[in-house]
Design a protein around this motif. Structure first.
Motif, short mmCIF file in Angstrom:
data_model
loop_
_atom_site.label_atom_id
_atom_site.label_comp_id
_atom_site.label_asym_id
_atom_site.label_seq_id
_atom_site.Cartn_x
_atom_site.Cartn_y
_atom_site.Cartn_z
N LEU A 1 60.44 -10.22 35.34
CA LEU A 1 60.44 -8.72 35.07
C LEU A 1 59.20 -8.10 35.55
O LEU A 1 59.33 -7.00 36.07
N LEU A 2 58.07 -8.65 35.08
CA LEU A 2 56.76 -8.04 35.64
C LEU A 2 56.36 -8.19 37.14
O LEU A 2 56.09 -6.95 37.73
N ALA A 3 57.28 -9.18 37.72
CA ALA A 3 57.17 -9.15 39.24
C ALA A 3 58.10 -8.10 39.57
O ALA A 3 57.84 -7.30 40.68
N ALA A 4 59.36 -7.76 39.20
CA ALA A 4 60.13 -6.81 39.55
C ALA A 4 59.50 -5.39 39.28
O ALA A 4 59.56 -4.39 40.23
N LEU A 5 58.67 -5.30 38.24
CA LEU A 5 58.11 -4.05 38.14
C LEU A 5 56.75 -3.78 38.83
O LEU A 5 56.05 -2.85 38.92
N GLU A 6 56.54 -4.86 39.78
CA GLU A 6 55.15 -5.11 40.34
C GLU A 6 53.91 -4.49 39.53
O GLU A 6 53.10 -3.93 39.65
N ALA A 7 54.22 -5.35 38.29
CA ALA A 7 52.92 -5.03 37.32
C ALA A 7 52.09 -6.38 37.03
O ALA A 7 52.84 -7.48 36.90
N ALA A 8 50.94 -6.19 36.98
CA ALA A 8 49.91 -7.41 36.68
C ALA A 8 49.01 -6.82 35.68
O ALA A 8 47.84 -6.16 35.81
N PRO A 9 49.50 -7.08 34.40
CA PRO A 9 48.71 -6.55 33.05
C PRO A 9 47.41 -6.99 33.13
O PRO A 9 47.13 -8.07 33.24
#
Length: 298
Positions: free
Chosen positions: A100-108
């Motif tokens: 999911l984070l990859a789909a959102l292009e998110a790196a918290p």
């Protein structure tokens, strides 16, 4: 399994609805909320078993003044579909959330988890699926049950999750307001009327109850405890000293096992401390982020 919550019907007045989107990842559809400035450091929120994005209704907007905040309903919870393949185990959910984070292009830059959500985020950090500057555990459910509960809870949850009649029975018996208030009171917390109503809406839905039971049935924390000594990511353990769901002593055990762990106590708070006192919780998170050098917006 029974019907699932419907966004057009059950989500009409969902908290922070204007920030909601639905994202396809790991073979199923997730309910995601995102708020704040995308140019700021990303902070990811993971709720606990049987909760949803609603549990961040007050905390997330406070944090969004300084972070790019992302929250989701975990698989089988709220408005997120059940996992398409495999069981909702700790490693399985960790991989799904990474997709999911990859789909959102998110790196918290920072991750915050409540109860079982904290275990999920620590598993992700251990497996190098995320690389945050720190993990914040809010009354984290991180240790296996002791004694008889440890021996029988998981097999019992498996039986309950596999029986198609159980979710309907649990929903029917716990979905009245008095029953939900009693459940919340048994965690050591007292929350507002809106929070009670949202939990009532969730536990009245057999699909959501099935998702929570399935998660508990496949949740094995023995490996997590074994791996804690190699956790390189700094860990903040926030504990409500009135928590009746997760003994505060568990956090002290975790602090002894994790090399880079610190402990903060919220006096007079229960298991749902972040819902009871969102401003205080946000203050602890902001201070921890600043100590880690995670730059916040002004």
């Amino acid at each position: 399994m029974g019907r699932r919550l419907d966004w057009s019907r059950d989500g009409r007045d969902w908290p922070n609805r204007e920030t909601s989107t639905f994202v396809r990842a790991a073979g199923f559809t997730w309910h995601v909320q995102r708020m704040g400035d995308p140019a700021r450091p990303t902070l990811f929120l993971a709720h606990g078993t049987a909760a949803s994005t609603h549990s961040w209704r007050d905390l997330a907007p406070i944090l969004a003044a300084e972070f790019d905040v992302i929250a989701c309903d975990l698989p089988g919870h709220g408005f997120t579909e059940p996992m398409a393949h495999g069981r909702p185990s700790l490693p399985g959910m960790a991989r799904g959330l990474a997709d999911l984070l990859a789909a959102l292009e998110a790196a918290p830059a920072l991750v915050v988890g409540h109860s079982a959500g904290a275990a999920l985020l620590i598993r992700m950090a251990l497996d190098r699926l995320i690389h945050p500057a720190g993990v914040v555990s809010l009354n984290g459910a991180l240790t296996p049950f002791d004694g008889l509960a440890g021996r029988f809870f998981s097999p019992l949850a498996k039986l309950l999750a596999l029986n198609p009649f159980v979710p309907r029975f649990v929903s029917a018996s716990a979905s009245d307001r008095a029953g939900v208030e009693r459940l919340i009171r048994n965690t050591g917390s007292s929350i507002d009327a809106q929070g009670v109503e949202l939990y009532r809406r969730l536990v009245a839905d057999p699909g959501h109850v099935h998702g929570a039971l399935a998660m508990m049935a496949h949740w094995d924390l023995d490996r997590l405890i074994e791996d804690l000594p190699r956790l390189a990511t700094p860990l903040l353990l926030v504990v409500g000293d009135r928590d009746k769901a997760v003994p505060p002593e568990d956090a002290r055990r975790v602090r002894r096992l994790a090399r880079h762990a610190t402990l903060e106590t919220m006096k007079g708070a229960g298991h749902l401390a972040h819902e009871e006192r969102p401003e205080e919780t946000a203050g602890l998170i902001r201070a921890y982020a600043a100590g880690l050098g995670v730059a916040c917006g002004g």
